[in-house]
Scaffold this motif. Structure first.
Motif, PDB file in Angstrom:
ATOM      1  N   GLN A  73       5.307   1.396  -5.833  1.00  0.00           N
ATOM      2  CA  GLN A  73       5.120   0.662  -4.497  1.00  0.00           C
ATOM      3  C   GLN A  73       5.580   1.778  -3.430  1.00  0.00           C
ATOM      4  O   GLN A  73       6.485   2.317  -3.555  1.00  0.00           O
ATOM      5  CB  GLN A  73       6.009  -0.598  -4.352  1.00  0.00           C
ATOM      6  CG  GLN A  73       7.443  -0.565  -4.195  1.00  0.00           C
ATOM      7  CD  GLN A  73       8.120  -1.779  -4.171  1.00  0.00           C
ATOM      8  OE1 GLN A  73       7.289  -2.817  -4.412  1.00  0.00           O
ATOM      9  NE2 GLN A  73       9.264  -1.878  -3.626  1.00  0.00           N
ATOM     10  N   ILE A  74       4.833   1.501  -2.048  1.00  0.00           N
ATOM     11  CA  ILE A  74       5.290   2.413  -1.111  1.00  0.00           C
ATOM     12  C   ILE A  74       5.859   1.545  -0.053  1.00  0.00           C
ATOM     13  O   ILE A  74       5.411   0.654   0.657  1.00  0.00           O
ATOM     14  CB  ILE A  74       3.878   2.851  -0.665  1.00  0.00           C
ATOM     15  CG1 ILE A  74       3.142   3.609  -1.477  1.00  0.00           C
ATOM     16  CG2 ILE A  74       4.252   3.793   0.622  1.00  0.00           C
ATOM     17  CD1 ILE A  74       4.004   4.846  -2.171  1.00  0.00           C
ATOM     18  N   GLY A  75       7.206   1.792   0.277  1.00  0.00           N
ATOM     19  CA  GLY A  75       7.831   1.448   1.498  1.00  0.00           C
ATOM     20  C   GLY A  75       8.059   2.367   2.649  1.00  0.00           C
ATOM     21  O   GLY A  75       7.961   3.694   2.143  1.00  0.00           O
ATOM     22  N   VAL A  76       7.920   1.906   3.792  1.00  0.00           N
ATOM     23  CA  VAL A  76       7.761   2.683   4.890  1.00  0.00           C
ATOM     24  C   VAL A  76       8.651   2.334   5.861  1.00  0.00           C
ATOM     25  O   VAL A  76       8.746   1.254   6.418  1.00  0.00           O
ATOM     26  CB  VAL A  76       6.199   3.096   5.637  1.00  0.00           C
ATOM     27  CG1 VAL A  76       6.089   3.934   6.798  1.00  0.00           C
ATOM     28  CG2 VAL A  76       5.320   3.243   4.333  1.00  0.00           C
ATOM     29  N   ALA A  77       9.292   3.262   6.658  1.00  0.00           N
ATOM     30  CA  ALA A  77      10.385   2.716   7.658  1.00  0.00           C
ATOM     31  C   ALA A  77      10.046   3.794   8.795  1.00  0.00           C
ATOM     32  O   ALA A  77       9.560   4.655   8.772  1.00  0.00           O
ATOM     33  CB  ALA A  77      11.715   2.945   7.269  1.00  0.00           C
ATOM     34  N   LEU A 101       6.846  -2.729   3.153  1.00  0.00           N
ATOM     35  CA  LEU A 101       5.920  -2.267   2.219  1.00  0.00           C
ATOM     36  C   LEU A 101       4.565  -2.121   3.021  1.00  0.00           C
ATOM     37  O   LEU A 101       4.285  -2.754   3.940  1.00  0.00           O
ATOM     38  CB  LEU A 101       5.735  -3.231   1.120  1.00  0.00           C
ATOM     39  CG  LEU A 101       7.063  -3.660   0.297  1.00  0.00           C
ATOM     40  CD1 LEU A 101       6.543  -4.498  -0.783  1.00  0.00           C
ATOM     41  CD2 LEU A 101       7.416  -2.328  -0.427  1.00  0.00           C
ATOM     42  N   SER A 102       3.925  -0.919   2.565  1.00  0.00           N
ATOM     43  CA  SER A 102       2.595  -0.616   3.211  1.00  0.00           C
ATOM     44  C   SER A 102       1.610  -1.560   2.397  1.00  0.00           C
ATOM     45  O   SER A 102       1.586  -1.832   1.327  1.00  0.00           O
ATOM     46  CB  SER A 102       2.578   0.784   2.853  1.00  0.00           C
ATOM     47  OG  SER A 102       1.275   1.267   3.419  1.00  0.00           O
ATOM     48  N   ASP A 103       0.491  -2.021   3.081  1.00  0.00           N
ATOM     49  CA  ASP A 103      -0.406  -2.823   2.746  1.00  0.00           C
ATOM     50  C   ASP A 103      -1.224  -1.834   1.873  1.00  0.00           C
ATOM     51  O   ASP A 103      -1.467  -0.905   2.248  1.00  0.00           O
ATOM     52  CB  ASP A 103      -1.216  -3.673   3.761  1.00  0.00           C
ATOM     53  CG  ASP A 103      -0.266  -4.572   4.297  1.00  0.00           C
ATOM     54  OD1 ASP A 103       0.515  -5.269   3.554  1.00  0.00           O
ATOM     55  OD2 ASP A 103      -0.315  -5.093   5.598  1.00  0.00           O
ATOM     56  N   PRO A 104      -2.267  -2.452   0.898  1.00  0.00           N
ATOM     57  CA  PRO A 104      -3.185  -1.424   0.304  1.00  0.00           C
ATOM     58  C   PRO A 104      -4.284  -1.026   1.328  1.00  0.00           C
ATOM     59  O   PRO A 104      -4.617  -1.852   2.219  1.00  0.00           O
ATOM     60  CB  PRO A 104      -3.979  -2.647  -0.746  1.00  0.00           C
ATOM     61  CG  PRO A 104      -2.879  -3.506  -1.049  1.00  0.00           C
ATOM     62  CD  PRO A 104      -2.105  -3.719   0.301  1.00  0.00           C
ATOM     63  N   GLY A 105      -4.514   0.336   1.184  1.00  0.00           N
ATOM     64  CA  GLY A 105      -5.344   0.777   2.189  1.00  0.00           C
ATOM     65  C   GLY A 105      -4.926   1.005   3.612  1.00  0.00           C
ATOM     66  O   GLY A 105      -5.918   1.605   4.440  1.00  0.00           O
ATOM     67  N   GLU A 106      -3.516   1.081   3.899  1.00  0.00           N
ATOM     68  CA  GLU A 106      -3.014   1.309   4.981  1.00  0.00           C
ATOM     69  C   GLU A 106      -2.165   2.624   4.993  1.00  0.00           C
ATOM     70  O   GLU A 106      -1.379   2.973   4.085  1.00  0.00           O
ATOM     71  CB  GLU A 106      -2.110   0.182   5.192  1.00  0.00           C
ATOM     72  CG  GLU A 106      -1.293   0.228   6.716  1.00  0.00           C
ATOM     73  CD  GLU A 106      -0.568  -1.217   7.007  1.00  0.00           C
ATOM     74  OE1 GLU A 106      -0.460  -1.656   7.954  1.00  0.00           O
ATOM     75  OE2 GLU A 106       0.333  -1.233   6.153  1.00  0.00           O
ATOM     76  N   ASN A 107      -2.572   3.353   6.020  1.00  0.00           N
ATOM     77  CA  ASN A 107      -1.891   4.926   6.151  1.00  0.00           C
ATOM     78  C   ASN A 107      -0.332   4.427   6.561  1.00  0.00           C
ATOM     79  O   ASN A 107      -0.098   3.517   7.158  1.00  0.00           O
ATOM     80  CB  ASN A 107      -2.574   5.536   7.411  1.00  0.00           C
ATOM     81  CG  ASN A 107      -3.672   6.039   7.066  1.00  0.00           C
ATOM     82  OD1 ASN A 107      -4.101   5.988   5.571  1.00  0.00           O
ATOM     83  ND2 ASN A 107      -4.783   6.315   7.864  1.00  0.00           N
TER      84      ASN A 107
END
Length: 323
Positions: A153-157, A187-193
């Motif tokens: 999973q991709i977390g972004v701050a 968390l980054s949504d699917p398809g989201e940069n």
């Protein structure tokens, strides 16, 4: 039509129970044939030239696999497990003849009985989405070379830095046992940069609007309890503020403030990664952000023609033009 009926009738007979066969005999074969012919006309079938095989249609990918979606609108919703099993058996025989190396089978939850039928032919679950399961079967030589499903999973701050006063936007999560200062994110949504995720999460949590500038760091962590035991990627981006007024989300955040980077770098009321990034941002503020930034550039993909985002240290203009 009579020829098609003679070919498909055995599929019906194999799927019927003994009790149904008796009813079929008493009510007359033609009525059952007509009913199945009507259903079969809605199947995703194709007749291979020079063969008697009726197989499911699918899309062939560049790796030699075929993808079949039985959730398409023209597939009969009342197909029995037995009829589908026989249809799949003939399809697999045809695909092996064609040299296909794999089959991806998309099964909607409303046709989950077809997943049971597919398992009898060697299919296994690959992954699932909200309303469908994707099964896979390797047909090539040797052990399966099919890729596993995504395991991260991709977390972004977003570290929103105000260069005019050396302050950065930080929050304290409401649902954490330790109320440490951290950068807003999620968390980054699917398809989201990742840059889009950072800007969105900062606004949702703090009410501050910002714009993406660069990527600063990536943390990798495995067996993460918050990722269902899978791996977690945590990406921190540098953002520049477009507004400064705070209107933070009280459901997610306990506090939200603009703090001096110097204070954030030395306080114990923060996390190790936030403290380290505060020192990195201070270095960028003093020496130039080009010393710490991983800038983003969009480039075209060779195979798909779509654009992807590449993050790297900025090249000198003379080298950039040569590339």
């Amino acid at each position: 039509m009579a020829t098609l009926t003679r070919k498909l009738l055995p599929l019906v007979r194999n799927a019927l129970s003994n009790q149904t066969r008796l009813a079929y005999a008493h009510t007359g074969s033609m009525r059952a044939v007509r009913a199945f012919t009507c259903s079969a006309s809605r199947l995703q079938l194709r007749n291979e030239h020079g063969t008697n095989a009726h197989v499911l249609t699918g899309k062939v990918d560049r790796f030699g696999g075929v993808t079949v979606n039985i959730g398409d609108s023209d597939f009969p919703s009342d197909i029995s497990e037995g009829v589908f099993s026989n249809l799949l058996r003939d399809s697999l025989a045809q695909w092996r003849t064609e040299g296909r190396v794999a089959v991806w089978l998309h099964v909607p939850i409303s046709l989950s009985r077809c997943a049971a039928a597919a398992s009898a032919h060697g299919f296994t679950y690959h992954h699932a989405k909200q309303d469908q399961a994707i099964l896979a079967l390797w047909l090539g030589d040797g052990q399966s070379r099919l890729p596993g499903f995504a395991t991260h999973q991709i977390g972004v701050a977003g570290a929103v830095v105000d260069e005019s006063n050396g302050k950065v936007l930080v929050v304290q999560d409401k649902n954490k046992t330790v109320n440490a200062w951290k950068f807003p994110g999620g968390l980054s949504d699917p398809g989201e940069n990742v840059g889009t995720t950072a800007v969105r999460e900062v606004f949702e949590e703090t009410g501050v609007r910002s714009e993406f500038k660069s990527l600063l760091s990536i943390r990798q962590q495995h067996n993460h309890p918050g990722a269902f035991g899978m791996s977690d990627m945590y990406i921190i981006c540098r953002l520049s503020p477009l507004t400064h007024d705070i209107n933070f989300c009280t459901q997610e955040c306990l506090r939200c403030e603009w703090l001096e980077l110097t204070e954030l770098a030395k306080t114990h009321a923060t996390t190790p990664i936030t403290s380290r990034l505060a020192s990195l941002l201070l270095h960028g503020l003093n020496q130039g952000f080009d010393k710490i930034d991983l800038a983003m550039e969009e480039l075209p993909a060779v195979y798909s023609g779509r654009f992807y985002q590449l993050y790297h240290r900025e090249l000198p203009q003379v080298l950039k033009h040569k590339a």
